[in-house]
Enzyme design. Structure first.
Site, PDB file in Angstrom:
ATOM      1  N   ASP A   1     -13.834 -12.281 -12.882  1.00 14.78           N
ATOM      2  CA  ASP A   1     -12.459 -12.760 -12.874  1.00 14.78           C
ATOM      3  C   ASP A   1     -11.802 -11.493 -13.299  1.00 14.78           C
ATOM      4  O   ASP A   1     -11.599 -11.076 -14.335  1.00 14.78           O
ATOM      5  CB  ASP A   1     -12.171 -13.986 -13.784  1.00 14.78           C
ATOM      6  N   GLY A   2     -10.770 -11.000 -12.163  1.00 13.10           N
ATOM      7  CA  GLY A   2      -9.975  -9.759 -12.337  1.00 13.10           C
ATOM      8  C   GLY A   2      -9.123  -9.871 -13.748  1.00 13.10           C
ATOM      9  O   GLY A   2      -8.594  -8.951 -14.320  1.00 13.10           O
TER      10      GLY A   2
ATOM     11  N   GLU B   1     -13.887  -8.468  -7.775  1.00 12.68           N
ATOM     12  CA  GLU B   1     -13.658  -9.407  -6.528  1.00 12.68           C
ATOM     13  C   GLU B   1     -14.766 -10.572  -6.875  1.00 12.68           C
ATOM     14  O   GLU B   1     -15.826 -10.275  -7.268  1.00 12.68           O
ATOM     15  CB  GLU B   1     -14.198  -8.582  -5.505  1.00 12.68           C
TER      16      GLU B   1
ATOM     17  N   ASP C   1      -3.183  -8.054  -7.416  1.00 16.32           N
ATOM     18  CA  ASP C   1      -2.739  -8.607  -5.907  1.00 16.32           C
ATOM     19  C   ASP C   1      -3.595  -9.748  -5.555  1.00 16.32           C
ATOM     20  O   ASP C   1      -4.690  -9.716  -4.665  1.00 16.32           O
ATOM     21  CB  ASP C   1      -3.156  -7.274  -4.990  1.00 16.32           C
TER      22      ASP C   1
ATOM     23  N   SER D   1      -7.010  -1.768  -0.557  1.00  8.92           N
ATOM     24  CA  SER D   1      -6.568  -1.141  -1.879  1.00  8.92           C
ATOM     25  C   SER D   1      -7.979  -0.353  -2.474  1.00  8.92           C
ATOM     26  O   SER D   1      -7.465   0.918  -2.896  1.00  8.92           O
ATOM     27  CB  SER D   1      -6.121  -2.098  -3.060  1.00  8.92           C
TER      28      SER D   1
ATOM     29  N   HIS E   1      -7.990  -7.535  -7.699  1.00  5.00           N
ATOM     30  CA  HIS E   1      -8.407  -8.419  -6.718  1.00  5.00           C
ATOM     31  C   HIS E   1      -8.447  -7.492  -5.403  1.00  5.00           C
ATOM     32  O   HIS E   1      -7.706  -7.183  -4.865  1.00  5.00           O
ATOM     33  CB  HIS E   1      -7.246  -9.452  -6.482  1.00  5.00           C
TER      34      HIS E   1
ATOM     35  N   HIS F   1       0.956  -1.389   0.098  1.00 11.89           N
ATOM     36  CA  HIS F   1       0.081  -0.080   0.033  1.00 11.89           C
ATOM     37  C   HIS F   1       0.693   1.275  -0.003  1.00 11.89           C
ATOM     38  O   HIS F   1       0.464   2.476  -0.510  1.00 11.89           O
ATOM     39  CB  HIS F   1      -0.936  -0.045   1.139  1.00 11.89           C
TER      40      HIS F   1
HETATM   41  C1  LIG Z   1      -4.881 -10.511  -1.428  1.00 10.77           C
HETATM   42  S1  LIG Z   1      -6.798 -10.085  -1.607  1.00 10.77           S
HETATM   43  C2  LIG Z   1      -6.973  -8.683  -1.932  1.00 10.77           C
HETATM   44  C3  LIG Z   1      -6.574  -7.351  -0.863  1.00 10.77           C
HETATM   45  C4  LIG Z   1      -6.637  -5.954  -1.719  1.00 10.77           C
HETATM   46  N1  LIG Z   1      -5.895  -5.834  -2.988  1.00 10.77           N
HETATM   47  C5  LIG Z   1      -6.032  -5.058  -0.742  1.00 10.77           C
HETATM   48  O1  LIG Z   1      -4.864  -4.547  -0.995  1.00 10.77           O
HETATM   49  O2  LIG Z   1      -6.484  -4.410   0.220  1.00 10.77           O
HETATM   50  C6  LIG Z   1      -7.016 -11.173  -2.910  1.00 10.77           C
HETATM   51  C7  LIG Z   1      -8.686 -11.179  -3.074  1.00 10.77           C
HETATM   52  O3  LIG Z   1      -8.866 -11.575  -4.592  1.00 10.77           O
HETATM   53  C8  LIG Z   1     -10.134 -12.545  -4.479  1.00 10.77           C
HETATM   54  N2  LIG Z   1      -9.813 -13.147  -5.736  1.00 10.77           N
HETATM   55  C9  LIG Z   1      -9.457 -14.456  -5.702  1.00 10.77           C
HETATM   56  N3  LIG Z   1      -9.287 -14.802  -7.202  1.00 10.77           N
HETATM   57  C10 LIG Z   1      -9.833 -13.638  -7.779  1.00 10.77           C
HETATM   58  C11 LIG Z   1      -9.946 -13.555  -9.214  1.00 10.77           C
HETATM   59  N4  LIG Z   1      -9.607 -14.430 -10.112  1.00 10.77           N
HETATM   60  N5  LIG Z   1     -10.538 -12.286  -9.601  1.00 10.77           N
HETATM   61  C12 LIG Z   1     -10.937 -11.483  -8.688  1.00 10.77           C
HETATM   62  N6  LIG Z   1     -10.854 -11.769  -7.511  1.00 10.77           N
HETATM   63  C13 LIG Z   1     -10.174 -12.739  -7.041  1.00 10.77           C
HETATM   64  C14 LIG Z   1      -9.952 -12.834  -3.282  1.00 10.77           C
HETATM   65  O4  LIG Z   1     -11.354 -13.517  -2.816  1.00 10.77           O
HETATM   66  C15 LIG Z   1      -9.336 -12.015  -2.178  1.00 10.77           C
HETATM   67  O5  LIG Z   1     -10.466 -11.347  -1.773  1.00 10.77           O
END
Ligand SMILES: C[S@@+](CC[C@H](N)C(=O)[O-])C[C@H]1O[C@@H](n2cnc3c(N)ncnc32)[C@H](O)[C@@H]1O
Length: 290
Positions: free
Chosen positions: A152-153, A124, A173, A106, A42, A19
């Protein structure tokens, strides 16, 4: 479905690295007037309580943002490097009083810094985090500036590149719960750079003893170099990975097309992160550029 919940880890040393780099990068980008498209592949839940059950279970913030905050407010404290000062100031902005009880993920960090003309797309997949994220974002009354997408991101970002304003920041992330994430990150970046070569792309990854994780920085460097782009790679280790203390020991941030100011800011801040968050004599950092 995934079992990773970022709430357990919010505000830990990896979040401090991720961050603080994200804030420094975005602050540089918004110094220019033109609108910015920001993609968070993500997103997580967006906002976390450090005194909630999830965070208390692991108490990771105590070894991360809370340690930094305590050190900064000690009577004899030297001023923090600007990268960490800006980070702490932003986190404190979500809290009343001196105690840090709320931690912005984030999505909230990004939205906090954006101007009205900028756009934020949050991806998400997990239903629980998605619900929390949508609820948190609704309270911002940010209207069409922020979109929460249950997609899917890795795939979803494609249709936003190139952005109409020709300026973009992407944060990738993943939780790396699936082994395939390690391959999907460089694949997504390779495609993104083809679509939009001048975007700024930031990737967080865990440094853990598995071959895919070990290999990721090399693959990222290769993607950036093949596209002829500058990159910056910072890592922070807070303890021995083989020790008795559980939890993540180290992580890295890789930025393609980084702001020219980021290298100097990290060179100043990383030793301070090691001093303040290091847990044993294995604590260290690296910083390299290409
Ligand atoms: C490490 S966390 C994100 C933290 C966030 N970026 C932050 O810094 O506050 C990863 C997130 O990605 C989600 N996730 C997992 N695979 C994903 C995908 N293919 N596309 C979108 N989200 C996904 C998970 O449910 C989880 O909430």
């Amino acid at each position: 479905m995934f079992s990773y919940r970022h709430a357990f880890h919010a505000g830990n040393h990896a979040d401090v690295l991720k961050h603080s780099v994200l804030i420094a990068t975005l602050q540089h980008l918004i110094a220019k007037d033109t609108a910015l498209m920001v993609l968070d592949t993500h997103a997580g839940a967006g906002l976390y309580r450090l005194d909630g059950d999830y965070a208390r279970t692991s108490a990771e913030a105590e070894e991360g943002v809370l340690k930094l905050a305590a050190a900064a407010s000690a009577p004899s404290a030297a001023p923090l490097p600007s990268l960490l000062q800006n980070y702490l100031e932003l986190v404190r902005g979500f809290n009343q009083g001196v105690q840090i009880r709320v931690y912005p993920g984030s999505p909230f960090i990004l939205q906090h810094l954006l101007r009205e003309r900028d756009k934020l797309k949050l991806f998400e997949l997990h239903p629980t985090d998605l619900r929390a994220l949508a609820g948190n974002v609704a309270q911002l009354n940010a209207g069409r500036q922020v979109a929460v997408l249950q997609e899917d991101g890795f795939e979803g970002v494609r249709r936003f590149l190139p952005p109409p304003s020709r300026r973009a920041l992407l944060l990738c992330d993943p939780s790396y719960e699936l082994k395939s994430d390690y391959a999907r990150v460089p694949d997504m970046l390779q495609d993104a750079l083809k679509r939009f070569a001048t975007g700024t792309y930031a990737v967080w990854y865990p440094i853990i003893p598995r071959p895919e994780a070990h290999d990721l920085p090399r693959r990222l460097k290769s993607v950036a170099s093949k596209a002829g782009k500058n990159w910056l790679h910072a890592s922070l280790t807070v303890k021995s990975g083989a020790g008795e203390r559980p939890g993540l020991a180290a992580s890295g941030m890789f930025v393609i097309n980084p702001p020219h100011t980021l290298h100097a800011a990290l060179r100043e801040a990383l030793p301070c992160m090691v001093d303040l968050m290091g847990q044993d004599r294995n604590a260290t950092h690296t910083l390299e550029a290409g």
